[in-house]
Design an enzyme around this catalytic site. Structure first.
Site, mmCIF file in Angstrom:
data_model
loop_
_atom_site.group_PDB
_atom_site.id
_atom_site.type_symbol
_atom_site.label_atom_id
_atom_site.label_comp_id
_atom_site.label_asym_id
_atom_site.label_seq_id
_atom_site.Cartn_x
_atom_site.Cartn_y
_atom_site.Cartn_z
ATOM 1 N N HIS A 192 3.767 -5.556 6.431
ATOM 2 C CA HIS A 192 3.786 -6.381 7.917
ATOM 3 C C HIS A 192 1.761 -7.852 7.429
ATOM 4 O O HIS A 192 1.332 -6.867 6.267
ATOM 5 C CB HIS A 192 3.488 -5.944 9.332
ATOM 6 C CG HIS A 192 4.161 -4.983 8.968
ATOM 7 N ND1 HIS A 192 6.234 -6.076 9.622
ATOM 8 C CD2 HIS A 192 4.866 -3.436 8.578
ATOM 9 C CE1 HIS A 192 6.685 -4.660 9.397
ATOM 10 N NE2 HIS A 192 6.268 -3.526 9.849
ATOM 11 N N GLU A 231 -0.009 -1.197 13.409
ATOM 12 C CA GLU A 231 0.727 -1.104 11.795
ATOM 13 C C GLU A 231 0.045 -1.806 10.908
ATOM 14 O O GLU A 231 -0.498 -0.672 10.211
ATOM 15 C CB GLU A 231 2.179 -0.838 11.989
ATOM 16 C CG GLU A 231 2.913 -0.434 11.077
ATOM 17 C CD GLU A 231 4.054 -0.655 10.761
ATOM 18 O OE1 GLU A 231 5.034 -1.554 11.863
ATOM 19 O OE2 GLU A 231 5.021 -0.797 9.353
ATOM 20 N N HIS A 259 4.287 1.840 5.656
ATOM 21 C CA HIS A 259 4.873 1.659 6.872
ATOM 22 C C HIS A 259 4.495 2.411 7.824
ATOM 23 O O HIS A 259 4.533 3.623 7.273
ATOM 24 C CB HIS A 259 5.890 0.836 7.156
ATOM 25 C CG HIS A 259 6.281 -0.354 6.287
ATOM 26 N ND1 HIS A 259 6.569 -1.300 7.244
ATOM 27 C CD2 HIS A 259 6.682 -0.556 4.803
ATOM 28 C CE1 HIS A 259 6.876 -2.825 5.569
ATOM 29 N NE2 HIS A 259 6.849 -1.822 4.992
ATOM 30 N N GLU A 263 6.994 5.526 5.450
ATOM 31 C CA GLU A 263 6.618 5.160 7.578
ATOM 32 C C GLU A 263 6.497 6.351 7.046
ATOM 33 O O GLU A 263 6.478 7.540 7.361
ATOM 34 C CB GLU A 263 8.609 5.211 8.107
ATOM 35 C CG GLU A 263 8.928 3.969 7.759
ATOM 36 C CD GLU A 263 8.750 3.201 8.616
ATOM 37 O OE1 GLU A 263 7.881 2.384 8.673
ATOM 38 O OE2 GLU A 263 9.548 1.954 8.361
HETATM 39 ZN ZN ZN Z 1 6.918 -1.608 9.291
#
Ligand code: ZN
Length: 276
Positions: A71, A108, A163, A241
């Site tokens: 992101h 995030e 992430h 993640e």
């Molecule tokens: Zn993400």
């Protein structure tokens, strides 16, 4: 800012599959960097002691690592650009998303940016060349297609997209996402990506104390064919993640700089294990 938080959550939902979550548990001691490789034998071009030192200081010399902080902190400012549909071979989907955030507003994008900078610093210190997919946390993009292209262009020996998830609050733990064969450009590196993923999984849990995901994958390993960052990669690549930002215990960890350093170290050690 309440309005901003709502926007972030709403947009994250669009691509929540690429967000992650984490759970906290007892933290383990930070792993030391892998010991130096043995010096070349029979060479009189340099004293053995010097060769040992070089290998100890720069075990990743000659390696290229692509680091993709998921992101971008400015994505919420330009929904039109971020929601633009791109081709990821198995489907069309948004260029990117805003990512998720903790319930108290730690995004995030900020987390992945901080961890990725720490990771790049460690990798560079060990001799690697590091290529980043973005250079700040205030801009928009790039699209997931471009993020893959950056690693490809650099001919990276390994690539990682960082992430953290936005799952239901009761879920916790980390997971690694690896590519599947799709009759596409990623097919030749599916096997290598799996090796990279297993090495990072093992190192990450050892270094951070993060448990395996309670809600995705098997033993923290997950394979997907819907992520542009993987489908379009021609170099060994994984997503991680790091945990669930919507889980209170994990959110507290993510906010702790010392924990983020452990995250970076766990990733760096796993990448180094794979590259050796
Ligand atoms: Zn993400």
């Amino acid at each position: 800012m309440r309005a901003l938080s709502v926007a972030v959550f709403a947009l994250c939902g669009l691509a929540a599959t690429a967000c992650a979550g984490q759970a906290a548990s007892g933290e383990t001691v930070i792993s030391a960097p892998t010991p130096a490789a043995a010096p070349a034998s029979g060479s009189d071009s340099a004293p053995a002691s010097v060769q040992v030192k070089d290998a100890a200081v720069a075990p990743l010399k000659g390696k290229v690592v692509a680091v993709d902080p998921g992101h971008n902190g400015g994505n919420y400012k330009d929904p039109k650009a971020i929601n633009k549909q791109v081709d990821v071979l198995t489907k069309r989907k948004a260029c990117d998303t805003t990512g998720t955030a903790t319930n108290d507003g730690y995004s995030e994008a900020a987390f992945t940016w901080d961890v990725s900078q720490r990771l790049a610093k460690i990798l560079k210190r060990r001799g690697a060349k590091v290529v980043m997919t973005r250079s700040d946390n205030a801009s928009v993009g790039p699209c997931i297609t471009e993020r893959a292209a950056i690693g490809n262009k650099a001919k990276a020996d390994a690539a990682i997209s960082v992430h953290a998830d936005g799952a239901a609050a009761g879920n916790h733990g980390f997971h690694v996402i690896m590519p599947k064969k799709i009759n596409g450009p990623v097919d030749p590196v599916v096997g290598a990506s799996r090796k990279l993923g297993v090495a990072v999984r093992d190192s990450f849990t050892k270094t951070t104390g993060q448990p395996y995901s309670t809600y995705i994958g098997s033993k923290a390993l997950n394979f997907r064919d819907d992520l542009g960052g993987l489908n379009l990669s021609t170099v060994p690549k994984i997503f991680i993640e790091c945990g669930n930002m919507r889980n209170a215990a994990e959110a507290a960890k993510f906010r702790d700089p010392a924990f983020r350093q452990k995250v970076a170290l766990g990733l760096a050690n796993g990448i180094q294990t794979y590259l050796k």
